[in-house]
Design an enzyme around this catalytic site. Structure first.
Site, short mmCIF file in Angstrom:
data_model
loop_
_atom_site.label_atom_id
_atom_site.label_comp_id
_atom_site.label_asym_id
_atom_site.label_seq_id
_atom_site.Cartn_x
_atom_site.Cartn_y
_atom_site.Cartn_z
N ARG A 54 -41.16 -11.27 -3.97
CA ARG A 54 -42.26 -12.14 -4.67
C ARG A 54 -41.63 -13.12 -5.74
O ARG A 54 -41.69 -14.12 -5.66
CB ARG A 54 -43.26 -11.22 -5.06
N THR A 55 -40.94 -12.17 -6.69
CA THR A 55 -40.56 -13.10 -7.88
C THR A 55 -39.52 -14.10 -7.56
O THR A 55 -39.66 -15.38 -7.96
CB THR A 55 -40.09 -11.87 -9.06
N LYS A 84 -16.46 -8.19 -10.16
CA LYS A 84 -15.19 -8.22 -10.44
C LYS A 84 -14.78 -7.87 -12.01
O LYS A 84 -13.63 -7.91 -12.51
CB LYS A 84 -14.25 -9.73 -10.38
N ARG A 105 -33.34 -11.44 -12.98
CA ARG A 105 -33.54 -9.89 -12.73
C ARG A 105 -32.45 -9.03 -12.85
O ARG A 105 -31.34 -9.36 -12.18
CB ARG A 105 -34.30 -9.84 -11.45
N HIS A 133 -41.68 -6.95 -17.34
CA HIS A 133 -41.70 -8.05 -16.47
C HIS A 133 -42.95 -9.04 -16.80
O HIS A 133 -43.88 -9.05 -16.21
CB HIS A 133 -42.08 -7.43 -14.94
N1 CP Z 1 -43.98 -7.88 -8.07
C1 CP Z 1 -42.61 -7.82 -8.01
O1 CP Z 1 -41.89 -7.83 -9.15
O2 CP Z 1 -42.47 -8.05 -6.78
P1 CP Z 1 -40.84 -8.29 -6.38
O3 CP Z 1 -39.92 -6.90 -6.63
O4 CP Z 1 -40.69 -8.38 -4.73
O5 CP Z 1 -40.19 -9.46 -6.89
#
Ligand code: CP
Length: 306
Positions: A54-55, A84, A105, A133
């Site tokens: 999703r993100t 590396k 991320r 998040h």
């Molecule tokens: N909700 C969420 O962060 O989903 P993903 O891990 O698929 O990005």
């Protein structure tokens, strides 16, 4: 926001949230009208050191729908020069020169702050380990307002892996901007909400409880915010098994919920919401995921504001 970074939920006040939600509503109209080319001269880099559906894809779709271009890697731990031995700081310094915004991320708590310390472009935190998040929490809050019509006065139950669930931490922080909020934390004891989150809620006068009876919670909550037990973050299988399978939303639980309540989940799910629940109109988690596109379009817009 310094250099318009999005690093954590504590950076937002109510006025900023209302501004983001206003822009998000406009973005819903932009998408309905076929998108825009306003950022055709901009490049976004997505650097994902942990898996995502999703993100990453909603950020990439958001940038595309605003006319911008996307470069990046979905498996930065393997397919970037990190393997590396390159430091995160060196990677960010270099990638800053290739793009106008970086979405990151990472496995490590605080990675987005480290990136922001050396970046020359905005950094958007797409999840830092078990830390935060914030963009997910923004879309969660937007969904609550859209589905229920208000945020002030809600009773929200946060369920599942509250220790490792970074979306829960960020959402708890965002809720301190609203009035008469009550939070029930319903979790196996070994993954209950961390003390530092409770301290922040105490400091901001938010009412909360630890309640271990899901049925009791379901009878009074306006929002059931279910989360996955994050197997990948446990030190041992034994600890994971202590937490797994304890709290499941199924058809029977639906009978205890208020008619005007909703079920949210940041997704992915791993059995903690039975598929049979999906047909219930209170199951709002796929609508919630869709809102991620609009929120992330709004955040891109905010990034590029002078
Ligand atoms: N909700 C969420 O962060 O989903 P993903 O891990 O698929 O990005």
């Amino acid at each position: 926001m310094k250099r318009n970074h999005v690093l954590g939920a504590k950076q937002f006040d109510r006025e900023m949230l209302e501004g983001i939600f206003q822009t998000t509503r406009e973005m819903e109209r932009v998408v309905a009208n076929g998108g825009s080319d306003r950022y055709s001269n901009k490049v976004m880099t997505t650097l994902f050191f942990e898996p995502s559906t999703r993100t990453r894809l909603s950020f990439e779709s958001a940038m595309s729908r605003l006319g911008g271009k996307v470069i990046g890697t979905e498996n930065a731990a393997q397919f970037s020069s990190t393997i590396k031995g390159e430091t995160l700081e060196d990677t960010i310094r270099v990638v800053s020169g290739y793009s106008d915004v970086i979405v990151i991320r990472h496995t490590d708590i605080g990675a987005a702050e480290r990136a922001a310390a050396v970046a020359t472009v905005p950094i958007l935190n797409a999840g830092d380990g078990a830390g935060e998040h914030p963009t997910q929490a923004l879309l969660d809050l937007y969904t609550i307002e859209k589905e229920i019509g208000r945020i002030d006065g809600i009773h929200i139950a946060m369920i599942g892996d509250l220790a490792n669930g970074r979306t829960v931490h960020s959402l708890s922080y965002l809720l301190t901007n609203y009035r008469n909020i009550h939070i029930s934390f319903t979790a196996p004891e070994n993954v209950q909400i961390p003390t530092y989150v409770k301290k922040y809620l105490d400091d901001h006068g938010i009412s909360y409880e630890e309640e271990y009876d899901l049925t009791k919670v379901a009878e009074k909550a306006d929002v059931l915010y279910q989360t996955r037990i994050q197997k990948e973050r446990f030190m041992s299988l034994d600890e994971y098994e202590k937490a797994s399978g304890k709290y499941i939303i199924d058809r029977e639980l639906l009978t205890h919920m208020k008619q005007d309540s909703i079920i949210l989940h940041p997704l992915p799910r791993a059995g903690e919401i039975a598929v049979e629940v999906d047909e219930d109109p209170r199951a709002a988690y796929f609508r919630q995921a869709q809102n991620g596109l609009y929120i992330r379009m709004a955040l891109i817009e905010k990034c590029f504001e002078e």
